[in-house]
Design a protein around this motif. Structure first.
Motif, PDB file in Angstrom:
ATOM      1  N   GLY A   1      50.129  -7.983  -2.330  1.00  0.00           N
ATOM      2  CA  GLY A   1      50.196  -9.015  -3.355  1.00  0.00           C
ATOM      3  C   GLY A   1      48.974  -9.919  -3.365  1.00  0.00           C
ATOM      4  N   GLU A   2      48.390 -10.160  -2.197  1.00  0.00           N
ATOM      5  CA  GLU A   2      47.204 -11.012  -2.135  1.00  0.00           C
ATOM      6  C   GLU A   2      46.003 -10.329  -2.781  1.00  0.00           C
ATOM      7  N   VAL A   3      45.876  -9.026  -2.586  1.00  0.00           N
ATOM      8  CA  VAL A   3      44.795  -8.288  -3.253  1.00  0.00           C
ATOM      9  C   VAL A   3      45.067  -8.211  -4.747  1.00  0.00           C
ATOM     10  N   ALA A   4      46.327  -7.948  -5.101  1.00  0.00           N
ATOM     11  CA  ALA A   4      46.695  -7.873  -6.514  1.00  0.00           C
ATOM     12  C   ALA A   4      46.413  -9.189  -7.234  1.00  0.00           C
ATOM     13  N   ALA A   5      46.581 -10.304  -6.550  1.00  0.00           N
ATOM     14  CA  ALA A   5      46.313 -11.610  -7.161  1.00  0.00           C
ATOM     15  C   ALA A   5      44.846 -11.740  -7.541  1.00  0.00           C
ATOM     16  N   MET A   6      43.954 -11.245  -6.689  1.00  0.00           N
ATOM     17  CA  MET A   6      42.531 -11.298  -7.016  1.00  0.00           C
ATOM     18  C   MET A   6      42.212 -10.385  -8.201  1.00  0.00           C
ATOM     19  N   ILE A   7      42.808  -9.193  -8.205  1.00  0.00           N
ATOM     20  CA  ILE A   7      42.576  -8.275  -9.322  1.00  0.00           C
ATOM     21  C   ILE A   7      43.085  -8.887 -10.625  1.00  0.00           C
ATOM     22  N   ALA A   8      44.276  -9.494 -10.567  1.00  0.00           N
ATOM     23  CA  ALA A   8      44.845 -10.123 -11.761  1.00  0.00           C
ATOM     24  C   ALA A   8      43.961 -11.258 -12.259  1.00  0.00           C
ATOM     25  N   TYR A   9      43.389 -12.011 -11.342  1.00  0.00           N
ATOM     26  CA  TYR A   9      42.477 -13.083 -11.751  1.00  0.00           C
ATOM     27  C   TYR A   9      41.267 -12.508 -12.475  1.00  0.00           C
ATOM     28  N   LEU A  10      40.670 -11.454 -11.917  1.00  0.00           N
ATOM     29  CA  LEU A  10      39.495 -10.857 -12.545  1.00  0.00           C
ATOM     30  C   LEU A  10      39.835 -10.238 -13.900  1.00  0.00           C
ATOM     31  N   ALA A  11      41.098  -9.869 -14.088  1.00  0.00           N
ATOM     32  CA  ALA A  11      41.532  -9.303 -15.362  1.00  0.00           C
ATOM     33  C   ALA A  11      41.845 -10.373 -16.395  1.00  0.00           C
ATOM     34  N   SER A  12      41.888 -11.607 -15.978  1.00  0.00           N
ATOM     35  CA  SER A  12      42.335 -12.696 -16.853  1.00  0.00           C
ATOM     36  C   SER A  12      41.192 -13.276 -17.674  1.00  0.00           C
TER      37      SER A  12
ATOM     38  N   GLU B   1      40.403 -16.297 -17.613  1.00  0.00           N
ATOM     39  CA  GLU B   1      39.735 -17.311 -16.793  1.00  0.00           C
ATOM     40  C   GLU B   1      38.521 -16.765 -16.060  1.00  0.00           C
ATOM     41  N   ALA B   2      38.456 -15.435 -15.881  1.00  0.00           N
ATOM     42  CA  ALA B   2      37.354 -14.817 -15.145  1.00  0.00           C
ATOM     43  C   ALA B   2      36.310 -14.203 -16.074  1.00  0.00           C
ATOM     44  N   ALA B   3      36.270 -14.657 -17.313  1.00  0.00           N
ATOM     45  CA  ALA B   3      35.382 -14.048 -18.304  1.00  0.00           C
ATOM     46  C   ALA B   3      33.899 -14.207 -17.969  1.00  0.00           C
ATOM     47  N   TYR B   4      33.563 -15.160 -17.095  1.00  0.00           N
ATOM     48  CA  TYR B   4      32.154 -15.389 -16.747  1.00  0.00           C
ATOM     49  C   TYR B   4      31.804 -14.814 -15.383  1.00  0.00           C
ATOM     50  N   ILE B   5      32.688 -13.973 -14.839  1.00  0.00           N
ATOM     51  CA  ILE B   5      32.431 -13.323 -13.553  1.00  0.00           C
ATOM     52  C   ILE B   5      32.214 -11.840 -13.801  1.00  0.00           C
ATOM     53  N   THR B   6      31.029 -11.338 -13.497  1.00  0.00           N
ATOM     54  CA  THR B   6      30.773  -9.910 -13.655  1.00  0.00           C
ATOM     55  C   THR B   6      29.669  -9.468 -12.707  1.00  0.00           C
ATOM     56  N   GLY B   7      29.708  -8.194 -12.346  1.00  0.00           N
ATOM     57  CA  GLY B   7      28.745  -7.659 -11.387  1.00  0.00           C
ATOM     58  C   GLY B   7      28.950  -8.200  -9.986  1.00  0.00           C
ATOM     59  N   ALA B   8      30.151  -8.711  -9.713  1.00  0.00           N
ATOM     60  CA  ALA B   8      30.409  -9.400  -8.447  1.00  0.00           C
ATOM     61  C   ALA B   8      31.242  -8.548  -7.501  1.00  0.00           C
ATOM     62  N   GLU B   9      31.069  -8.836  -6.212  1.00  0.00           N
ATOM     63  CA  GLU B   9      31.906  -8.252  -5.173  1.00  0.00           C
ATOM     64  C   GLU B   9      32.754  -9.373  -4.583  1.00  0.00           C
TER      65      GLU B   9
END
Length: 248
Positions: A218-229, A231-239
């Motif tokens: 669930g903790e990993v899924a939360a990060m994936i869900a954030y990147l899919a949201s 709110e994360a529209a300005y995050i790309t090319g990131a690890e």
């Protein structure tokens, strides 16, 4: 994180019948997405995830796709888009690991690991680039061991997952003008059927983490869900590293 996915968005999660993939599929559904997921052998487990997604009021479909088959995952991308009428999020989660001293790794091991962990991800991204909506998301799941300290026996697995870093950054540049983000989640020791927190190799993994514990799916899924949201529209090319401080 408040990571609500926009209503009526759709997602495909590869390897979504168990572990991180299953947790991600359910989390995306809870955040408002319809979800397709792929599986290879765990048909009942896949359909159980589908039932859980439907229970929260979202549409879901399980698609059999062996990532070692070069046509399977691109086919799943297109089937997901056809089923839901669009595709907004691709989560490249399916992966395999063959561990052991390098001298024991066979040519067949190399071929299959690279086929599943590298080729399938590339081909899925290529297919998704043709169908993703404006502002879409591509999120791949790697391993913190490919970026920081690995261990003996992990050469093939770490090498295959390292390729995802090389894919993520230039693809982010290529798809950026369409508002599509491409990111990589580097997961550490996570409690799954394949690597249980009470397994024979667990103590050393816990000791290597600053938090002295395994992470949850669930903790990993939360990060994936954030990147899919949105709110994360300005995050790309990131690890994004989710490893309990393994690299601290």
């Amino acid at each position: 994180m408040n990571s609500n996915v926009s209503t009526n968005r759709t997602a495909l999660v590869t390897g979504g019948s168990r572990g991180i993939g299953a947790a991600t599929a359910l989390r995306l559904a809870q955040d408002g997405a319809d979800v397709a997921l792929t599986y290879v052998q765990d048909e009942e487990a896949a359909h159980e995830v589908v039932r859980k997604i439907e229970a929260v009021g979202r549409r879901a479909v399980a698609l059999r796709a062996d990532s070692a088959d070069p046509e399977a995952v691109p086919g799943a991308v297109h089937r997901a888009a056809e089923t839901f009428g669009r595709l907004d999020v691709l989560v490249n989660n399916a992966g395999i690991g063959v561990l052991g001293p390098i001298g024991t790794i066979t040519d067949a091991d190399v071929d299959r690991v690279l086929a599943v962990n590298v080729r399938a991800v590339f081909l899925a991204c290529r297919a998704a680039a043709g169908v993703l909506e404006q502002g879409g998301r591509i999120i791949s799941v790697g391993t913190a061991l490919s970026r920081y300290a690995g261990g003996p026996g992990g050469t093939l697995y770490a090498m295959s997952k390292s390729a995802l870093s090389g894919l993520t950054k230039p693809l982010a540049r290529e798809l950026g003008p369409r508002g599509i983000t491409v990111n990589l989640v580097q997961a550490g020791a996570v409690d799954t059927d394949m690597n249980p927190a009470d397994g024979p190799f667990a103590a050393g993994q816990r000791a290597a983490n600053a938090l002295d514990r395994f992470g949850t799916t669930g903790e990993v899924a939360a990060m994936i869900a954030y990147l899919a949201s949105d709110e994360a529209a300005y995050i790309t090319g990131a690890e994004m590293v989710v490893d309990g401080g393994h690299a601290a």
